[in-house]
Design an enzyme around this catalytic site. Structure first.
Site, PDB file in Angstrom:
ATOM      1  CD  GLN A  11      -1.315  -3.228   9.247  1.00  0.00           C
ATOM      2  OE1 GLN A  11      -0.285  -2.791   9.724  1.00  0.00           O
ATOM      3  NE2 GLN A  11      -1.439  -3.433   7.953  1.00  0.00           N
ATOM      4  NE  ARG A  39       4.116  -4.251  11.166  1.00  0.00           N
ATOM      5  CZ  ARG A  39       3.605  -3.844  10.003  1.00  0.00           C
ATOM      6  NH1 ARG A  39       4.264  -3.033   9.218  1.00  0.00           N
ATOM      7  NH2 ARG A  39       2.422  -4.258   9.597  1.00  0.00           N
ATOM      8  CE  LYS A  68      -2.095  -1.120   3.857  1.00  0.00           C
ATOM      9  NZ  LYS A  68      -1.441  -2.418   4.107  1.00  0.00           N
ATOM     10  CB  THR A  69       3.612   2.332   2.216  1.00  0.00           C
ATOM     11  OG1 THR A  69       2.793   2.159   3.368  1.00  0.00           O
ATOM     12  CG2 THR A  69       4.480   3.552   2.377  1.00  0.00           C
ATOM     13  CG  ASP A  79       0.616   4.929   4.239  1.00  0.00           C
ATOM     14  OD1 ASP A  79      -0.204   4.001   4.145  1.00  0.00           O
ATOM     15  OD2 ASP A  79       1.847   4.739   4.285  1.00  0.00           O
ATOM     16  CD  GLU A  80       0.055   2.857   8.550  1.00  0.00           C
ATOM     17  OE1 GLU A  80      -0.902   2.200   8.970  1.00  0.00           O
ATOM     18  OE2 GLU A  80       1.207   2.383   8.397  1.00  0.00           O
TER      19      GLU A  80
HETATM   20  P1  ATP Z   1       1.792  -2.129   6.015  1.00  0.00           P
HETATM   21  O1  ATP Z   1       0.340  -2.544   6.023  1.00  0.00           O
HETATM   22  O2  ATP Z   1       2.580  -2.895   6.998  1.00  0.00           O
HETATM   23  O3  ATP Z   1       1.963  -0.657   6.067  1.00  0.00           O
HETATM   24  P2  ATP Z   1       2.110  -1.980   3.145  1.00  0.00           P
HETATM   25  O4  ATP Z   1       0.886  -2.577   2.560  1.00  0.00           O
HETATM   26  O5  ATP Z   1       2.188  -0.519   3.190  1.00  0.00           O
HETATM   27  O6  ATP Z   1       2.354  -2.623   4.593  1.00  0.00           O
HETATM   28  P3  ATP Z   1       4.646  -1.853   1.839  1.00  0.00           P
HETATM   29  O7  ATP Z   1       5.425  -1.430   3.023  1.00  0.00           O
HETATM   30  O8  ATP Z   1       4.311  -0.844   0.822  1.00  0.00           O
HETATM   31  O9  ATP Z   1       3.317  -2.594   2.357  1.00  0.00           O
HETATM   32  O10 ATP Z   1       5.331  -3.074   1.116  1.00  0.00           O
HETATM   33  C1  ATP Z   1       5.832  -4.196   1.849  1.00  0.00           C
HETATM   34  C2  ATP Z   1       7.100  -4.692   1.202  1.00  0.00           C
HETATM   35  O11 ATP Z   1       6.809  -5.282  -0.053  1.00  0.00           O
HETATM   36  C3  ATP Z   1       8.103  -3.586   0.919  1.00  0.00           C
HETATM   37  O12 ATP Z   1       9.384  -4.070   1.150  1.00  0.00           O
HETATM   38  C4  ATP Z   1       7.865  -3.294  -0.550  1.00  0.00           C
HETATM   39  O13 ATP Z   1       8.999  -2.737  -1.154  1.00  0.00           O
HETATM   40  C5  ATP Z   1       7.536  -4.666  -1.094  1.00  0.00           C
HETATM   41  N1  ATP Z   1       6.698  -4.639  -2.308  1.00  0.00           N
HETATM   42  C6  ATP Z   1       5.508  -4.036  -2.463  1.00  0.00           C
HETATM   43  N2  ATP Z   1       5.009  -4.226  -3.712  1.00  0.00           N
HETATM   44  C7  ATP Z   1       5.919  -4.982  -4.373  1.00  0.00           C
HETATM   45  C8  ATP Z   1       5.996  -5.515  -5.697  1.00  0.00           C
HETATM   46  N3  ATP Z   1       5.033  -5.326  -6.613  1.00  0.00           N
HETATM   47  N4  ATP Z   1       7.092  -6.235  -6.003  1.00  0.00           N
HETATM   48  C9  ATP Z   1       8.070  -6.468  -5.105  1.00  0.00           C
HETATM   49  N5  ATP Z   1       8.067  -5.982  -3.851  1.00  0.00           N
HETATM   50  C10 ATP Z   1       6.995  -5.244  -3.475  1.00  0.00           C
HETATM   51 MG    MG Z   2       2.374   0.821   4.813  1.00  0.00          MG
END
Ligand code: ATP
Ligand code: MG
Length: 674
Positions: free
Chosen positions: A249, A607, A35-36, A218-219
């Site tokens: 979360q 995490r 997402k981030t 975000d969040e």
């Molecule tokens: P959280 O809910 O914990 O905030 P998130 O959904 O924001 O998590 P991110 O932090 O954006 O998730 O991504 C998690 C990990 O996966 C990061 O290391 C990111 O670089 C990697 N990632 C995300 N999308 C891809 C992709 N399409 N290919 C490879 N790696 C990815």
């Molecule tokens: Mg995130």
């Protein structure tokens, strides 16, 4: 890295979200699904397609997250003009208020009061009105006041039914007036005043709507009522609003976060495109399986299924230690072992716990095993006396109405202005409608004051005025040197050394003081347009999020669940997975509180990228008494196939240690040879 390469790396749904640039967009997805990353790439993509960088606004949860996102976006848009605004709600509102607050009857040089300053102010009010009932703590009253502000309860709306609420409601207006007369605001005011500004001054609101044409948050699951209203107003009829979050979360209910904001987004913004991401890129399968197994027990949630291509990986380890000290020792030993065995750097490890107070045994264990670590939050650097004193000097220099800071500096170091002299000066200020600082300047006219105290008060007035001139003339340069000169002039080093009994304690304090001077110099070299206000703001916002400034070498991260949100670490230890800790004893009665506790555990588990260890104790001392602890009810929710119990205390035996040491030196040798 350029934007095209980034786009190619995204999965089809992530890409869909990035390419959908107009109208409301909701990305509702589980942890680690990117997402981030999507909003980071989307920010860069918007700019790439010709949107003016400055009109893109991305709101993150912590300053650290904002900093990281800025760096990533910068790398993707190199060569494009300008930069997007990436900040937390608080720093965004602060920037707006610095420009616009005069409409609300404050001056632009207002000060931000942190929690301890709020407490002192409220205590002053309580003593002014001769409120002597000690059963009401200032902290609890402030908590109520903050809640009222953040829930947007109009004053007098709901009749308070508990004495503490009644008292808080009675004190709220006084507290507000006191802040206004000091030309100060608290953290909640930053958001609340911005909302007030937008509501009462449509022209101002329109100006920012024109400015921010694309907004991302975000969040989003942890936004409160005020943040929701702010975003809605800013998005206006254009509705170019993209929010991302995970209902599983949401862990800030206790601070007024409203899960309804994300669950009702589609209703609030008809025509929303909702994107769900299901692939988790962060964790191995067993970790994900554990996370899914736990969170599925919550009832108020949107069903999600996360999967990973990373394979199952090692099982989640559960370890039972005798007490908190051996728990910490075991964790420290494991860290050494994994590092030796697999050459994992210290910064890849994190230890997560319920609250900052639980960092202590881990700090002790890390120190005794010589493992470098950094504690996020906890007794913050900003809470040390020397930092507060020097910050108070800077604050009164920046805002002459800040009486609270003036009262602090008047006796640090002692300069012959005692409490009775201060009371006389305050009375004089009040009866002549002067600010306290001006009363200091006219101290010789106050007959009730001794000659010595009067001379001293005037000297302090002169010192502050002189430094204000110097800071103004420097226009944000040479500030570190100025602070150093100021500490020299007031003999602060000798004063602080004199306060502590052991040379070590004194040295630590002097080190902190020098650290502040260094960080002021560092700030002015790193910032594009530095200013004293800017520095104080950075300090206040870092304190607000309990973040840690990272400088130089890094180590194992010791961090609470709440601060770890959004972060990821290759190896994670979650400590204290016991009843009364997780779920917390205060939350054990109500189902919805249990659900929030379960989300907290889910945040912790997710995490971890490669390895996850859950530890608990058999006994833990609470308020000085040893009590036996029970395993957390959440442990039973972990699917059997994903976990492994470690029965014995697997310390390194000397033979094993030799093998690891040999391996370690061989690795080092190989590194030099390459
Ligand atoms: P959280 O809910 O914990 O905030 P998130 O959904 O924001 O998590 P991110 O932090 O954006 O998730 O991504 C998690 C990990 O996966 C990061 O290391 C990111 O670089 C990697 N990632 C995300 N999308 C891809 C992709 N399409 N290919 C490879 N790696 C990815
Ligand atoms: Mg995130």
């Amino acid at each position: 890295m350029d934007i095209r390469k980034e786009l190619v790396c995204l999965n089809p749904r992530q890409k869909e979200a990035v390419l959908h640039t107009e109208g409301p967009l909701l990305i509702l997805a589980g942890a680690g699904s990117g997402k981030t990353r999507v909003i980071t790439v989307r920010t860069a993509y918007l700019i790439h397609t010709g949107v003016k960088a400055g009109s893109v606004l991305a709101v993150t949860f912590t300053n650290k997250a904002a900093k990281e996102m800025k760096e990533r976006v910068k790398a993707m848009i190199k060569g494009e003009n300008g930069s997007p605004v990436i900040s937390t709600f608080h720093s965004l509102c602060l920037k707006i208020l610095r420009r616009e607050i005069e409409c609300l009857g404050f001056r632009k040089d207002f000060t931000i009061y942190d929690t301890s300053e709020q407490v002192s102010l409220l205590r002053n009010i309580l003593s002014d009105i001769r409120f002597s009932d000690k059963s009401f703590k200032a902290e609890s009253i402030l908590e109520r006041i903050s809640r009222t502000k953040n829930d947007l309860v109009p004053s007098g709306a709901a009749p308070p039914d508990k004495p503490i609420e009644e008292i808080s409601a009675m004190l709220y207006p006084r507290y507000r007036e006191a802040l206004q007369s000091l030309n100060a605001v608290d953290f909640d005011d930053l958001l609340l005043f911005t909302l007030k500004l937008f509501r009462e001054y449509p022209v101002v609101c329109e100006k920012y709507r024109e400015r921010f044409r694309h907004i991302m948050v975000d969040e989003y699951q942890d936004t409160n009522r005020v943040q929701y209203e702010l975003i809605k107003l800013l998005a206006g009829e254009r509705r170019n609003l993209c929010v991302v979050g995970d209902d599983d979360q949401s862990i800030y209910g206790w601070r007024g976060a409203d899960l309804g904001n994300i669950l009702d987004f589609e209703k609030d913004f008809p025509g929303t495109l909702t994107v769900r991401l299901e692939q988790n890129y962060r964790s191995f399968g067993h970790i994900l399986c554990a996370a899914n197994g736990v969170i599925r027990n919550n009832t108020r949630r949107m069903e999600k299924s996360l999967w990973t291509e990373r394979g199952t990986g090692p099982k989640v380890n559960i370890f039972k230690a005798a007490d908190a000290e051996s728990e910490a020792e075991w964790v420290a030993d494991r860290i050494s072992m994994i590092r030796f065995e697999r050459n994992v750097p210290y910064e890849d490890f994190a230890v997560l716990y319920r609250a900052n107070i639980f960092s202590r045994p881990f700090e002790a264990a890390m120190r005794s095993k010589r493992i470098p670590y950094l504690v996020v939050g906890g007794t913050s650097y900003f809470e040390h006396k020397e930092i507060k004193d020097l910050a108070a000097y800077l604050k009164i220099i920046a805002n002459p109405s800040d009486d609270l800071s003036l009262l602090r500096v008047a006796s640090a170091p002692k300069r012959g202005i005692g409490t009775s002299a201060l009371a006389v000066l305050s009375d004089f200020a009040q009866s002549n409608s002067l600010g306290l600082l001006d009363a200091f300047g006219k101290a010789r006219e106050v007959s009730a004051l001794s000659q010595k105290a009067a001379a001293s008060a005037e000297a302090l007035f002169g010192l502050i005025a002189r430094y204000r001139d110097l800071f103004n003339k420097g226009r944000g340069t040479g500030m570190g040197k100025l602070l150093k000169a100021l500490t020299g002039e007031i003999g602060y080093r000798d004063y602080i050394v004199g306060l502590y009994k052991t040379p070590e304690a004194a040295f630590k304090r002097v080190e902190n003081m020098d650290g502040l001077i260094d960080s002021l110099s560092y700030y002015e070299s790193a910032e594009e347009s530095p200013s004293l206000h800017g520095f104080l703001e950075t300090m206040a916002l870092t304190e607000l999020m309990k973040e840690k400034e990272e400088k130089g070498g890094r180590g194992v991260t010791l961090i609470s669940f709440h601060s770890a949100k959004g972060l990821e670490f290759p190896v994670v230890f979650i400590a204290g997975v016991e009843e009364e800790m997780l779920p917390h004893r205060k939350s054990a009665d109500r189902d919805e509180d249990i659900e929030e506790e379960r989300r907290l555990f889910y945040v912790g588990i997710t995490r971890a990228m490669n390895e996850l260890y859950l530890t608990r104790t058999e006994h833990r001392s609470r308020y000085g008494k040893e009590k036996s602890s029970l395993p957390s009810r959440f442990l039973q929710e972990l699917p059997d196939e994903a976990v492994k119990k470690i029965e014995r205390f697997e310390n390194l035996d000397p033979e094993q240690e030799k093998v690891y040491a040999k391996k370690f030196f061989a690795n080092i040798k190989a590194m030099f040879e390459n």
